[in-house]
Design a protein around this motif. Structure first.
Motif, PDB file in Angstrom:
ATOM      1  N   SER A 115      48.883  42.482   7.453  1.00 11.95           N
ATOM      2  CA  SER A 115      50.329  42.354   7.334  1.00 11.95           C
ATOM      3  C   SER A 115      50.991  42.583   8.691  1.00 11.95           C
ATOM      4  N   GLY A 116      51.773  41.600   9.146  1.00 11.32           N
ATOM      5  CA  GLY A 116      52.476  41.730  10.409  1.00 11.32           C
ATOM      6  C   GLY A 116      51.643  41.473  11.648  1.00 11.32           C
ATOM      7  N   ALA A 117      50.351  41.172  11.493  1.00 13.41           N
ATOM      8  CA  ALA A 117      49.486  40.966  12.655  1.00 13.41           C
ATOM      9  C   ALA A 117      49.780  39.628  13.316  1.00 13.41           C
ATOM     10  N   ALA A 118      49.537  39.579  14.637  1.00 15.88           N
ATOM     11  CA  ALA A 118      49.624  38.333  15.389  1.00 15.88           C
ATOM     12  C   ALA A 118      48.224  37.884  15.761  1.00 15.88           C
ATOM     13  N   GLY A 119      48.059  36.564  15.914  1.00 11.47           N
ATOM     14  CA  GLY A 119      46.783  36.014  16.331  1.00 11.47           C
ATOM     15  C   GLY A 119      46.983  34.790  17.198  1.00 11.47           C
ATOM     16  N   TYR A 120      45.903  34.335  17.799  1.00  5.80           N
ATOM     17  CA  TYR A 120      45.938  33.175  18.699  1.00  5.80           C
ATOM     18  C   TYR A 120      44.622  32.427  18.517  1.00  5.80           C
ATOM     19  N   VAL A 121      44.613  31.450  17.638  1.00  5.44           N
ATOM     20  CA  VAL A 121      43.388  30.760  17.236  1.00  5.44           C
ATOM     21  C   VAL A 121      43.560  29.254  17.421  1.00  5.44           C
ATOM     22  N   ASN A 122      42.605  28.635  18.116  1.00  6.33           N
ATOM     23  CA  ASN A 122      42.606  27.181  18.327  1.00  6.33           C
ATOM     24  C   ASN A 122      43.930  26.681  18.900  1.00  6.33           C
ATOM     25  N   GLY A 123      44.491  27.452  19.833  1.00  6.87           N
ATOM     26  CA  GLY A 123      45.731  27.061  20.491  1.00  6.87           C
ATOM     27  C   GLY A 123      46.984  27.351  19.690  1.00  6.87           C
ATOM     28  N   CYS A 124      46.837  27.937  18.499  1.00  7.40           N
ATOM     29  CA  CYS A 124      47.985  28.250  17.638  1.00  7.40           C
ATOM     30  C   CYS A 124      48.303  29.739  17.709  1.00  7.40           C
ATOM     31  N   ARG A 125      49.529  30.042  18.061  1.00  4.76           N
ATOM     32  CA  ARG A 125      50.008  31.426  18.076  1.00  4.76           C
ATOM     33  C   ARG A 125      50.711  31.684  16.751  1.00  4.76           C
ATOM     34  N   TYR A 126      50.249  32.684  15.995  1.00  5.59           N
ATOM     35  CA  TYR A 126      50.833  32.933  14.683  1.00  5.59           C
ATOM     36  C   TYR A 126      51.145  34.409  14.491  1.00  5.59           C
ATOM     37  N   VAL A 127      52.077  34.678  13.583  1.00  4.90           N
ATOM     38  CA  VAL A 127      52.433  36.047  13.202  1.00  4.90           C
ATOM     39  C   VAL A 127      52.503  36.095  11.684  1.00  4.90           C
ATOM     40  N   ASN A 128      51.735  36.999  11.088  1.00  7.60           N
ATOM     41  CA  ASN A 128      51.760  37.160   9.639  1.00  7.60           C
ATOM     42  C   ASN A 128      53.044  37.837   9.181  1.00  7.60           C
ATOM     43  N   ALA A 129      53.458  37.522   7.960  1.00  4.54           N
ATOM     44  CA  ALA A 129      54.631  38.177   7.380  1.00  4.54           C
ATOM     45  C   ALA A 129      54.411  39.683   7.313  1.00  4.54           C
ATOM     46  N   PRO A 130      55.373  40.485   7.762  1.00  7.90           N
ATOM     47  CA  PRO A 130      55.225  41.945   7.753  1.00  7.90           C
ATOM     48  C   PRO A 130      55.581  42.541   6.390  1.00  7.90           C
ATOM     49  N   ASP A 131      54.743  42.268   5.408  1.00  6.65           N
ATOM     50  CA  ASP A 131      54.997  42.700   4.032  1.00  6.65           C
ATOM     51  C   ASP A 131      53.640  42.919   3.360  1.00  6.65           C
ATOM     52  N   VAL A 132      53.298  44.164   3.085  1.00  4.94           N
ATOM     53  CA  VAL A 132      51.966  44.485   2.568  1.00  4.94           C
ATOM     54  C   VAL A 132      51.729  43.834   1.216  1.00  4.94           C
ATOM     55  N   GLN A 133      52.681  43.956   0.291  1.00  3.79           N
ATOM     56  CA  GLN A 133      52.482  43.376  -1.039  1.00  3.79           C
ATOM     57  C   GLN A 133      52.394  41.858  -0.956  1.00  3.79           C
ATOM     58  N   ALA A 134      53.210  41.248  -0.095  1.00  4.69           N
ATOM     59  CA  ALA A 134      53.146  39.799   0.068  1.00  4.69           C
ATOM     60  C   ALA A 134      51.804  39.383   0.648  1.00  4.69           C
ATOM     61  N   HIS A 135      51.263  40.192   1.557  1.00  2.00           N
ATOM     62  CA  HIS A 135      49.953  39.904   2.133  1.00  2.00           C
ATOM     63  C   HIS A 135      48.874  39.919   1.056  1.00  2.00           C
ATOM     64  N   ILE A 136      48.922  40.921   0.202  1.00  2.00           N
ATOM     65  CA  ILE A 136      47.945  41.028  -0.889  1.00  2.00           C
ATOM     66  C   ILE A 136      48.056  39.835  -1.824  1.00  2.00           C
ATOM     67  N   GLN A 137      49.285  39.489  -2.204  1.00  2.00           N
ATOM     68  CA  GLN A 137      49.490  38.364  -3.133  1.00  2.00           C
ATOM     69  C   GLN A 137      49.124  37.029  -2.494  1.00  2.00           C
ATOM     70  N   THR A 138      49.420  36.893  -1.200  1.00  2.00           N
ATOM     71  CA  THR A 138      49.113  35.654  -0.487  1.00  2.00           C
ATOM     72  C   THR A 138      47.618  35.374  -0.507  1.00  2.00           C
ATOM     73  N   TRP A 139      46.822  36.401  -0.232  1.00  3.49           N
ATOM     74  CA  TRP A 139      45.379  36.167  -0.148  1.00  3.49           C
ATOM     75  C   TRP A 139      44.705  36.120  -1.507  1.00  3.49           C
ATOM     76  N   GLU A 140      45.428  36.491  -2.551  1.00  4.22           N
ATOM     77  CA  GLU A 140      44.939  36.183  -3.900  1.00  4.22           C
ATOM     78  C   GLU A 140      44.945  34.678  -4.128  1.00  4.22           C
ATOM     79  N   ARG A 141      45.868  33.983  -3.414  1.00  3.97           N
ATOM     80  CA  ARG A 141      45.936  32.517  -3.490  1.00  3.97           C
ATOM     81  C   ARG A 141      45.104  31.852  -2.401  1.00  3.97           C
ATOM     82  N   GLY A 142      44.641  32.638  -1.417  1.00  7.39           N
ATOM     83  CA  GLY A 142      43.707  32.115  -0.425  1.00  7.39           C
ATOM     84  C   GLY A 142      44.315  31.388   0.746  1.00  7.39           C
ATOM     85  N   GLN A 143      45.618  31.577   1.010  1.00  3.85           N
ATOM     86  CA  GLN A 143      46.273  30.904   2.131  1.00  3.85           C
ATOM     87  C   GLN A 143      47.138  31.893   2.907  1.00  3.85           C
TER      88      GLN A 143
END
Length: 380
Positions: free
Chosen positions: A267-295
């Protein structure tokens, strides 16, 4: 290349902190939340395994929040999972951030057995009244106790975080903190100036005149004192705020300063993969629910252009005292940084903020105190 994992749990929120974190509740609900969060992190790691491929990973860094709040058995199990499922080298640098009062002898041993070989302790200051002023929960004596625990567990690569410019802190207190830190002989020291972030309690109190902070000149004196004392003690000043014994630089943070790719999990982490800079939503419950859907669920996701990659490489690279090597820049981007930034370089050099030495562009002594201006000059 490496992996960053965000553990967004804290006992309470320090008065200066604006990092993404949540305050834990009762033990039972916290245990359930940790279990659910670790499941989501596992799913997220497997998702990025497919995108990342077999490129070897050399570092793993747990930041927060307070990673050491997690039960050590659960954190150790997750570390073993990552090392098994992602293409880590045989002996990666594995760092966890920890608060001095949140470590135990048994916990340190469990983490060491899972491969943790570097710990960054949030010491901040060696005076109890200053720790209280910024809302820290530990007391000075617990810093040395934690260092001893870690060394008995076999973890020698220890960083101490220190802060200057604190409310009521003068040069004598800062010198005392540096000297007490040096007495513990850490492998690495990070010395950060207190930054007042909008919306934090400390910023509100300062604006209302309730706390008094050292002025800019006094903070500059504190920074200069740290440089002199630490270099005299044998520490290399290799990045604006970081000092290490020879061979003990933080390999994970060097990924950022060299603008190399990394996977960001949590939750809230940033990454840099394959030229893409991304930031995850800073919400723990949303993170848990998001990965229940696999995206993933991003608040920011951008495929960087070559121009953006060059700008970022110069901006972060100028934080390193060795600067940016022209040869490395040319190998990466097929042009010299002089072909792209000559006007900015000339202006900075005329102001005495940068210099060209041995094929590298680096900040000068004067430029160290104005590094934000140096980095900003490379943003087109």
């Amino acid at each position: 290349m490496g992996v960053y994992v965000h553990i967004p749990f804290c006992e309470h929120k320090c008065s200066y902190c604006d990092f993404h974190s949540i305050v834990v509740g009762d033990a039972e609900s916290f245990s359930r939340l940790v279990d659910s969060y670790l499941v989501s992190l596992r799913r997220e790691a497997l998702y990025y395994r497919e995108l990342w491929g077999e490129r070897p990973l050399q570092t793993l860094f747990f930041g927060g929040g307070t990673p050491s709040l997690l039960p050590p058995e659960k954190l150790a199990s997750f570390i073993c999972f990552l090392r098994q499922e992602l293409p880590f080298t045989a002996e990666p640098e594995i760092t966890i951030e920890a608060n001095p009062h949140s470590l135990t002898e048994q916990g340190a041993e469990i983490l060491a057995s899972a491969g943790v070989n570097r710990v960054s302790l949030g010491a901040q200051a060696f005076q109890d009244h200053l720790l209280q002023a910024i809302g820290r929960k530990h007391v000075t004596a617990q810093i040395a106790e934690s260092v001893g625990m870690l060394r008995r567990a076999g973890i020698e690569n220890i960083n101490l975080d220190l802060m200057f410019g604190l409310p009521g802190q003068g040069l004598p207190e800062w010198r005392d903190s540096l000297e007490q830190a040096l007495a513990l002989e850490p492998a690495h020291l990070s010395c950060y100036a207190l930054t007042l972030e909008p919306g934090t309690p400390l910023a509100t109190w300062q604006k209302a005149g309730l706390v008094q902070l050292p002025g800019e000149d006094e903070q500059a004196d504190m920074y200069d004192l740290a440089r002199r004392l630490l270099q005299r003690a044998g520490y290399e000043h290799y990045e604006i705020s970081n000092f290490s014994l020879p061979g003990r630089r933080c390999e994970h943070n060097l990924l950022y300063w060299h603008n190399h790719p990394f996977i960001g999990l949590g939750s809230g982490a940033a990454g840099y993969v394959n030229g893409c800079r991304y930031v995850n939503a800073p919400d723990v419950q949303a993170h848990i629910q998001t990965w229940e859907r696999g995206q993933p669920r991003y608040v920011q996701c951008e495929q960087l252009t070559i121009d953006q990659q060059m700008d970022e490489t110069m901006m972060v690279g100028m934080r390193l005292l060795e600067g940016v090597a022209e040869e490395h820049f040319r190998l990466r981007f097929k042009v010299s940084y002089r072909d792209v930034y000559q006007e900015a370089i000339d202006e900075l050099a005329a102001r005495g903020l940068v210099e060209q030495v041995g094929g590298r562009l680096r900040v000068t002594e004067r430029g160290l105190l104005l590094e934000n201006q140096v980095s900003a000059a490379f943003l087109r």
